[in-house]
Write a protein that holds these residues in place. Structure first.
Motif, PDB file in Angstrom:
ATOM      1  N   PHE A  96      -2.156   1.095 -17.997  1.00  0.00           N
ATOM      2  CA  PHE A  96      -0.818   1.677 -17.990  1.00  0.00           C
ATOM      3  C   PHE A  96      -0.248   1.841 -16.584  1.00  0.00           C
ATOM      4  CE2 PHE A  96      -3.147   3.439 -21.646  1.00  0.00           C
ATOM      5  CZ  PHE A  96      -2.399   2.865 -22.663  1.00  0.00           C
ATOM      6  N   SER A  97      -1.093   2.273 -15.652  1.00  0.00           N
ATOM      7  CA  SER A  97      -0.605   2.600 -14.312  1.00  0.00           C
ATOM      8  C   SER A  97      -0.284   1.360 -13.480  1.00  0.00           C
ATOM      9  CB  SER A  97      -1.628   3.463 -13.577  1.00  0.00           C
ATOM     10  OG  SER A  97      -2.863   2.770 -13.458  1.00  0.00           O
ATOM     11  N   LYS A  98      -1.091   0.340 -13.588  1.00  0.00           N
ATOM     12  CA  LYS A  98      -0.866  -0.942 -12.899  1.00  0.00           C
ATOM     13  C   LYS A  98      -0.458  -0.758 -11.434  1.00  0.00           C
ATOM     14  CE  LYS A  98       0.407  -3.389 -17.086  1.00  0.00           C
ATOM     15  NZ  LYS A  98       0.662  -2.551 -18.201  1.00  0.00           N
ATOM     16  N   THR A  99      -1.277  -0.022 -10.704  1.00  0.00           N
ATOM     17  CA  THR A  99      -0.933   0.308  -9.323  1.00  0.00           C
ATOM     18  C   THR A  99      -1.855  -0.344  -8.304  1.00  0.00           C
ATOM     19  OG1 THR A  99      -0.055   2.433 -10.062  1.00  0.00           O
ATOM     20  CG2 THR A  99      -0.552   2.225  -7.712  1.00  0.00           C
ATOM     21  N   TRP A 100      -3.153  -0.104  -8.400  1.00  0.00           N
ATOM     22  CA  TRP A 100      -4.051  -0.448  -7.303  1.00  0.00           C
ATOM     23  C   TRP A 100      -4.747  -1.795  -7.421  1.00  0.00           C
ATOM     24  CZ3 TRP A 100      -3.373   1.854  -2.977  1.00  0.00           C
ATOM     25  CH2 TRP A 100      -2.820   3.126  -2.963  1.00  0.00           C
ATOM     26  N   VAL A 101      -4.904  -2.324  -8.601  1.00  0.00           N
ATOM     27  CA  VAL A 101      -5.623  -3.589  -8.766  1.00  0.00           C
ATOM     28  C   VAL A 101      -4.948  -4.701  -7.966  1.00  0.00           C
ATOM     29  CG1 VAL A 101      -6.309  -5.360 -10.437  1.00  0.00           C
ATOM     30  CG2 VAL A 101      -6.629  -2.957 -10.979  1.00  0.00           C
ATOM     31  N   MET A 102      -3.637  -4.770  -8.044  1.00  0.00           N
ATOM     32  CA  MET A 102      -2.910  -5.825  -7.350  1.00  0.00           C
ATOM     33  C   MET A 102      -2.957  -5.640  -5.823  1.00  0.00           C
ATOM     34  SD  MET A 102      -2.120  -7.786  -9.772  1.00  0.00           S
ATOM     35  CE  MET A 102      -1.022  -8.953  -9.023  1.00  0.00           C
ATOM     36  N   VAL A 103      -2.937  -4.414  -5.365  1.00  0.00           N
ATOM     37  CA  VAL A 103      -3.001  -4.167  -3.916  1.00  0.00           C
ATOM     38  C   VAL A 103      -4.383  -4.557  -3.393  1.00  0.00           C
ATOM     39  CG1 VAL A 103      -2.758  -2.447  -2.084  1.00  0.00           C
ATOM     40  CG2 VAL A 103      -1.310  -2.310  -4.109  1.00  0.00           C
ATOM     41  N   HIS A 104      -5.416  -4.188  -4.138  1.00  0.00           N
ATOM     42  CA  HIS A 104      -6.771  -4.565  -3.736  1.00  0.00           C
ATOM     43  C   HIS A 104      -6.924  -6.084  -3.733  1.00  0.00           C
ATOM     44  CE1 HIS A 104     -11.167  -5.242  -4.433  1.00  0.00           C
ATOM     45  NE2 HIS A 104     -11.164  -4.562  -3.310  1.00  0.00           N
ATOM     46  N   ALA A 105      -6.383  -6.743  -4.749  1.00  0.00           N
ATOM     47  CA  ALA A 105      -6.446  -8.207  -4.810  1.00  0.00           C
ATOM     48  C   ALA A 105      -5.727  -8.831  -3.614  1.00  0.00           C
ATOM     49  CB  ALA A 105      -5.849  -8.705  -6.122  1.00  0.00           C
ATOM     50  N   ALA A 106      -4.617  -8.250  -3.215  1.00  0.00           N
ATOM     51  CA  ALA A 106      -3.883  -8.756  -2.046  1.00  0.00           C
ATOM     52  C   ALA A 106      -4.713  -8.593  -0.773  1.00  0.00           C
ATOM     53  CB  ALA A 106      -2.546  -8.027  -1.908  1.00  0.00           C
ATOM     54  N   ALA A 107      -5.436  -7.500  -0.665  1.00  0.00           N
ATOM     55  CA  ALA A 107      -6.296  -7.286   0.503  1.00  0.00           C
ATOM     56  C   ALA A 107      -7.433  -8.299   0.515  1.00  0.00           C
ATOM     57  CB  ALA A 107      -6.851  -5.859   0.511  1.00  0.00           C
ATOM     58  N   LYS A 108      -8.023  -8.542  -0.643  1.00  0.00           N
ATOM     59  CA  LYS A 108      -9.102  -9.535  -0.743  1.00  0.00           C
ATOM     60  C   LYS A 108      -8.579 -10.921  -0.366  1.00  0.00           C
ATOM     61  CE  LYS A 108     -12.773  -8.969  -2.421  1.00  0.00           C
ATOM     62  NZ  LYS A 108     -14.099  -8.787  -1.831  1.00  0.00           N
ATOM     63  N   SER A 125      -7.103   7.836  -1.022  1.00  0.00           N
ATOM     64  CA  SER A 125      -7.853   6.682  -0.542  1.00  0.00           C
ATOM     65  C   SER A 125      -6.897   5.602  -0.034  1.00  0.00           C
ATOM     66  CB  SER A 125      -8.754   6.134  -1.648  1.00  0.00           C
ATOM     67  OG  SER A 125      -9.604   5.143  -1.152  1.00  0.00           O
ATOM     68  N   GLY A 126      -5.773   5.440  -0.717  1.00  0.00           N
ATOM     69  CA  GLY A 126      -4.752   4.501  -0.271  1.00  0.00           C
ATOM     70  C   GLY A 126      -4.185   4.879   1.088  1.00  0.00           C
ATOM     71  N   THR A 171       0.836  -1.206   0.000  1.00  0.00           N
ATOM     72  CA  THR A 171       0.000   0.000   0.000  1.00  0.00           C
ATOM     73  C   THR A 171       0.870   1.255   0.000  1.00  0.00           C
ATOM     74  OG1 THR A 171      -1.757  -1.208   1.143  1.00  0.00           O
ATOM     75  CG2 THR A 171      -1.872   1.201   1.197  1.00  0.00           C
ATOM     76  N   GLU A 172       1.916   1.255   0.795  1.00  0.00           N
ATOM     77  CA  GLU A 172       2.834   2.409   0.820  1.00  0.00           C
ATOM     78  C   GLU A 172       3.468   2.629  -0.552  1.00  0.00           C
ATOM     79  OE1 GLU A 172       4.281   2.369   5.501  1.00  0.00           O
ATOM     80  OE2 GLU A 172       5.372   1.140   4.043  1.00  0.00           O
ATOM     81  N   ALA A 173       3.897   1.560  -1.200  1.00  0.00           N
ATOM     82  CA  ALA A 173       4.503   1.679  -2.536  1.00  0.00           C
ATOM     83  C   ALA A 173       3.481   2.184  -3.544  1.00  0.00           C
ATOM     84  CB  ALA A 173       5.075   0.334  -2.975  1.00  0.00           C
ATOM     85  N   ALA A 174       2.256   1.691  -3.449  1.00  0.00           N
ATOM     86  CA  ALA A 174       1.204   2.123  -4.374  1.00  0.00           C
ATOM     87  C   ALA A 174       0.875   3.604  -4.174  1.00  0.00           C
ATOM     88  CB  ALA A 174      -0.041   1.265  -4.189  1.00  0.00           C
ATOM     89  N   ILE A 175       0.836   4.048  -2.938  1.00  0.00           N
ATOM     90  CA  ILE A 175       0.574   5.467  -2.660  1.00  0.00           C
ATOM     91  C   ILE A 175       1.661   6.321  -3.305  1.00  0.00           C
ATOM     92  CG2 ILE A 175       0.505   7.241  -0.850  1.00  0.00           C
ATOM     93  CD1 ILE A 175      -0.715   4.984   0.989  1.00  0.00           C
ATOM     94  N   GLU A 176       2.896   5.971  -3.069  1.00  0.00           N
ATOM     95  CA  GLU A 176       4.027   6.721  -3.638  1.00  0.00           C
ATOM     96  C   GLU A 176       3.933   6.759  -5.158  1.00  0.00           C
ATOM     97  OE1 GLU A 176       7.569   8.744  -4.358  1.00  0.00           O
ATOM     98  OE2 GLU A 176       6.334   8.664  -2.551  1.00  0.00           O
TER      99      GLU A 176
END
Length: 123
Positions: A104-116, A71-72, A9-14
């Motif tokens: 292109f951004s490929k940032t939040w989908v993977m973090v959300h999937a990890a939370a799920k 939101s992150g 999450t920290e990496a995604a925010i940055e």
């Protein structure tokens, strides 16, 4: 408790807060001119026909990245308090607003999937 998810999450925010500066490969116009950041778009000559389109795209990426990042940050605070459900709600919003740029951004989908996945594991 959720150290790995906190780091993601920290990496995604940055990353999210700097989409417009760091950019990604995107093209404009019939000649597929590559313009990879807001700065590159703003440096285009005034005579470049797709200059305003590129600037608008990157400004929208900046605004969207900011909203997703905020939101992150809320998700991060929830994770640090141990509230995975609240964190997942915020991560859902982050990946939702990212959708127009997700290819292109490929940032939040993977973090959300990890939370799920973390939620499923906890049950």
């Amino acid at each position: 408790m959720y150290e790995d998810l906190i780091k993601k999450t920290e990496a995604a925010i940055e990353n999210s807060l700097h989409w417009a500066e760091r950019g990604w490969s995107v093209t404009f116009g019939p000649r597929q001119t590559e313009i990879n950041s807001l700065q590159a778009a703003e440096e285009l000559p005034e005579t470049f026909v797709y200059r305003m389109e590129a600037i608008n795209y990157w400004k929208q990426a900046r605004l969207t990245g900011h909203d997703a990042g905020v939101s992150g940050q809320k998700a991060l605070a929830s994770l640090k308090k141990g509230d995975l459900k609240d964190a997942e709600d915020h991560l859902y919003f982050s990946q939702y607003v990212e959708k127009p740029f997700a290819e292109f951004s490929k940032t939040w989908v993977m973090v959300h999937a990890a939370a799920k996945a973390e939620m499923a594991e906890a049950q």
